[in-house]
Scaffold this motif. Structure first.
Motif, PDB file in Angstrom:
ATOM      1  N   MET A   1      15.766  -0.541  -7.090  1.00 47.41           N
ATOM      2  CA  MET A   1      16.778   0.401  -7.536  1.00 47.41           C
ATOM      3  C   MET A   1      16.452   1.772  -6.980  1.00 47.41           C
ATOM      4  N   PRO A   2      17.500   2.617  -6.748  1.00 46.01           N
ATOM      5  CA  PRO A   2      17.255   3.939  -6.185  1.00 46.01           C
ATOM      6  C   PRO A   2      16.269   4.722  -7.039  1.00 46.01           C
ATOM      7  N   GLY A   3      15.298   5.347  -6.391  1.00 43.61           N
ATOM      8  CA  GLY A   3      14.309   6.137  -7.106  1.00 43.61           C
ATOM      9  C   GLY A   3      13.047   5.361  -7.413  1.00 43.61           C
ATOM     10  N   GLY A   4      13.130   4.003  -7.437  1.00 47.14           N
ATOM     11  CA  GLY A   4      11.955   3.188  -7.678  1.00 47.14           C
ATOM     12  C   GLY A   4      11.267   2.824  -6.379  1.00 47.14           C
ATOM     13  N   ARG A   5      10.259   1.990  -6.482  1.00 51.20           N
ATOM     14  CA  ARG A   5       9.552   1.562  -5.285  1.00 51.20           C
ATOM     15  C   ARG A   5      10.416   0.625  -4.446  1.00 51.20           C
ATOM     16  N   LEU A   6      10.219   0.674  -3.153  1.00 49.78           N
ATOM     17  CA  LEU A   6      10.935  -0.233  -2.259  1.00 49.78           C
ATOM     18  C   LEU A   6      10.503  -1.667  -2.528  1.00 49.78           C
ATOM     19  N   GLU A  41       8.618   5.766   4.662  1.00 52.71           N
ATOM     20  CA  GLU A  41       8.186   4.371   4.688  1.00 52.71           C
ATOM     21  C   GLU A  41       7.868   3.908   6.099  1.00 52.71           C
ATOM     22  N   VAL A  42       8.734   4.231   7.035  1.00 57.32           N
ATOM     23  CA  VAL A  42       8.540   3.785   8.420  1.00 57.32           C
ATOM     24  C   VAL A  42       7.354   4.484   9.067  1.00 57.32           C
ATOM     25  N   LEU A  43       7.279   5.796   8.929  1.00 57.61           N
ATOM     26  CA  LEU A  43       6.203   6.551   9.570  1.00 57.61           C
ATOM     27  C   LEU A  43       4.841   6.214   8.974  1.00 57.61           C
ATOM     28  N   ARG A  44       4.833   5.801   7.715  1.00 57.21           N
ATOM     29  CA  ARG A  44       3.569   5.470   7.050  1.00 57.21           C
ATOM     30  C   ARG A  44       3.062   4.081   7.450  1.00 57.21           C
ATOM     31  N   ASN A  45       3.960   3.270   8.006  1.00 57.80           N
ATOM     32  CA  ASN A  45       3.607   1.870   8.269  1.00 57.80           C
ATOM     33  C   ASN A  45       3.910   1.430   9.696  1.00 57.80           C
ATOM     34  N   GLY A  46       3.423   2.196  10.650  1.00 53.97           N
ATOM     35  CA  GLY A  46       3.509   1.752  12.037  1.00 53.97           C
ATOM     36  C   GLY A  46       4.540   2.429  12.897  1.00 53.97           C
ATOM     37  N   GLY A  47       5.456   3.219  12.296  1.00 50.69           N
ATOM     38  CA  GLY A  47       6.476   3.884  13.089  1.00 50.69           C
ATOM     39  C   GLY A  47       7.630   2.951  13.436  1.00 50.69           C
ATOM     40  N   PRO A  48       8.675   3.461  14.087  1.00 50.11           N
ATOM     41  CA  PRO A  48       9.872   2.670  14.361  1.00 50.11           C
ATOM     42  C   PRO A  48       9.646   1.457  15.252  1.00 50.11           C
ATOM     43  N   THR A  49       8.643   1.506  16.128  1.00 48.22           N
ATOM     44  CA  THR A  49       8.394   0.360  17.013  1.00 48.22           C
ATOM     45  C   THR A  49       7.357  -0.605  16.453  1.00 48.22           C
ATOM     46  N   GLY A  50       6.546  -0.156  15.498  1.00 50.74           N
ATOM     47  CA  GLY A  50       5.486  -1.015  14.973  1.00 50.74           C
ATOM     48  C   GLY A  50       5.673  -1.450  13.537  1.00 50.74           C
ATOM     49  N   TYR A  51       6.801  -1.074  12.939  1.00 50.57           N
ATOM     50  CA  TYR A  51       7.029  -1.388  11.521  1.00 50.57           C
ATOM     51  C   TYR A  51       7.247  -2.884  11.323  1.00 50.57           C
ATOM     52  N   ARG A  52       6.516  -3.464  10.339  1.00 44.55           N
ATOM     53  CA  ARG A  52       6.704  -4.862   9.950  1.00 44.55           C
ATOM     54  C   ARG A  52       6.756  -4.922   8.430  1.00 44.55           C
ATOM     55  N   ALA A  53       7.802  -5.581   7.933  1.00 48.66           N
ATOM     56  CA  ALA A  53       8.033  -5.599   6.487  1.00 48.66           C
ATOM     57  C   ALA A  53       6.866  -6.206   5.722  1.00 48.66           C
ATOM     58  N   ASP A  54       6.310  -7.325   6.212  1.00 49.63           N
ATOM     59  CA  ASP A  54       5.239  -7.996   5.481  1.00 49.63           C
ATOM     60  C   ASP A  54       3.979  -7.140   5.425  1.00 49.63           C
ATOM     61  N   LEU A  55       3.648  -6.474   6.534  1.00 50.22           N
ATOM     62  CA  LEU A  55       2.449  -5.631   6.549  1.00 50.22           C
ATOM     63  C   LEU A  55       2.653  -4.373   5.698  1.00 50.22           C
ATOM     64  N   GLU A  61       0.841  -2.786  -1.696  1.00 45.08           N
ATOM     65  CA  GLU A  61       0.194  -3.471  -2.814  1.00 45.08           C
ATOM     66  C   GLU A  61      -1.274  -3.073  -2.919  1.00 45.08           C
ATOM     67  N   HIS A  62      -1.943  -2.974  -1.778  1.00 48.53           N
ATOM     68  CA  HIS A  62      -3.372  -2.664  -1.820  1.00 48.53           C
ATOM     69  C   HIS A  62      -3.636  -1.198  -2.112  1.00 48.53           C
ATOM     70  N   ARG A  63      -2.714  -0.333  -1.760  1.00 49.08           N
ATOM     71  CA  ARG A  63      -2.878   1.057  -2.190  1.00 49.08           C
ATOM     72  C   ARG A  63      -2.806   1.146  -3.701  1.00 49.08           C
ATOM     73  N   GLY A  64      -1.912   0.328  -4.301  1.00 46.00           N
ATOM     74  CA  GLY A  64      -1.811   0.280  -5.746  1.00 46.00           C
ATOM     75  C   GLY A  64      -3.053  -0.301  -6.388  1.00 46.00           C
ATOM     76  N   HIS A  65      -3.631  -1.335  -5.762  1.00 47.77           N
ATOM     77  CA  HIS A  65      -4.845  -1.950  -6.289  1.00 47.77           C
ATOM     78  C   HIS A  65      -6.007  -0.965  -6.274  1.00 47.77           C
ATOM     79  N   ARG A  66      -6.077  -0.152  -5.215  1.00 51.52           N
ATOM     80  CA  ARG A  66      -7.169   0.817  -5.131  1.00 51.52           C
ATOM     81  C   ARG A  66      -7.066   1.851  -6.240  1.00 51.52           C
ATOM     82  N   GLU A  89     -12.148  -2.342   5.017  1.00 53.30           N
ATOM     83  CA  GLU A  89     -12.003  -3.795   5.029  1.00 53.30           C
ATOM     84  C   GLU A  89     -10.523  -4.186   5.029  1.00 53.30           C
ATOM     85  N   GLU A  90      -9.730  -3.472   4.250  1.00 51.61           N
ATOM     86  CA  GLU A  90      -8.298  -3.754   4.187  1.00 51.61           C
ATOM     87  C   GLU A  90      -7.614  -3.417   5.502  1.00 51.61           C
ATOM     88  N   MET A  91      -8.037  -2.328   6.158  1.00 53.30           N
ATOM     89  CA  MET A  91      -7.470  -1.989   7.464  1.00 53.30           C
ATOM     90  C   MET A  91      -7.801  -3.065   8.490  1.00 53.30           C
TER      91      MET A  91
END
Length: 244
Positions: A1-6, A41-55, A61-66, A89-91
């Motif tokens: 939902m808008p305003g919540g986590r993706l 979201e895109v810039l934090r996770n690989g940019g427009p050419t490297g973005y992958r939904a699963d990664l 999830e692991h940022r939340g676990h930390r 290790e996560e990286m």
């Protein structure tokens, strides 16, 4: 939902939008999200050419676990910071995932790779990764099939899984082998499409290029393999003493 986590589905829609060349604003409009949310979201996770939904989902999830994990009491052996080691290790696991390994398999391999002894028991791995022994067993089976780990017994006769120092050598050789298959396929296309036709010439040039790359990868891996087994201090400053 808008305003919540993706959600994972929203991340998949972002990946599809990027693949189609859509602007961040257009993707955000379809999701009902602010453009800044998609951009971040895109810039934090690989940019427009490297973005992958699963990664991206895995990293979130692991940022939340930390954040939820209790602060470690005292440093690890050698003065290491426990949280820094976990983050690293996560990286490492993410890089293994990008190379094609399933998530749990990548996590197990990363966990073993950054361990001083290079080995852990199934119980150690399950506790370290906070997963079930069954998940560890499945990941180990795949890694054994890839020749990335081996089994051995410790002084207490417990079975340990040890990372093979040749893991990156095996990875490079597998890449060279897969590239060689593409070479054969391209050369088959030359005969099928007719020698001298534009399509056949294109495939012939592709075959030549890939053949050169495949042989270069295999040759370089063979020449550099000894570096994976060098003693501490050998080749100061990371320089190679191998002869070309």
């Amino acid at each position: 939902m808008p305003g919540g986590r993706l959600t994972q589905q929203e991340r998949r829609q972002i990946a599809l939008g990027l693949a189609d060349g859509d602007a961040y604003a257009e993707i955000a409009r379809r999701l009902g999200r602010p453009t800044s949310t998609v951009t971040r979201e895109v810039l934090r996770n690989g940019g427009p050419t490297g973005y992958r939904a699963d990664l991206a989902q895995y990293a979130t999830e692991h940022r939340g676990h930390r954040r939820r994990r209790p602060v470690s009491k005292g440093p690890l052996p050698g003065g290491r910071d426990a949280e820094a080691v976990r983050a690293y290790e996560e990286m490492f696991a993410t890089v293994f995932m990008q190379s094609g390994l399933p998530r749990m398999t990548a996590r197990v391999l990363a966990c073993l790779t950054v361990t001083d002894s290079g080995g852990r028991t199934a119980t150690d791995l399950a506790q370290r990764l906070q997963v079930s022994p069954a998940s560890v067993s499945k990941a180990i089976s795949m890694l054994e099939g890839l020749s990335h780990v081996r089994r051995e017994r410790d002084e207490r006769r417990r079975e340990r899984y040890v990372v093979d120092n040749d893991v990156f050598f095996q990875s490079m050789m597998a890449s060279a082998h897969n590239t060689a298959h593409l070479v054969d396929l391209a050369r088959q296309g030359v005969d099928i499409l007719g020698d001298g036709t534009p399509a056949a010439v294109r495939l012939q040039n592709i075959a030549r290029f890939l053949d050169f790359v495949s042989q270069s990868i295999a040759q370089a891996a063979e020449q550099g393999r000894a570096l994976l087994h060098a003693e501490p201090g050998a080749g100061s400053n990371g320089t190679s003493t191998l002869q070309a």
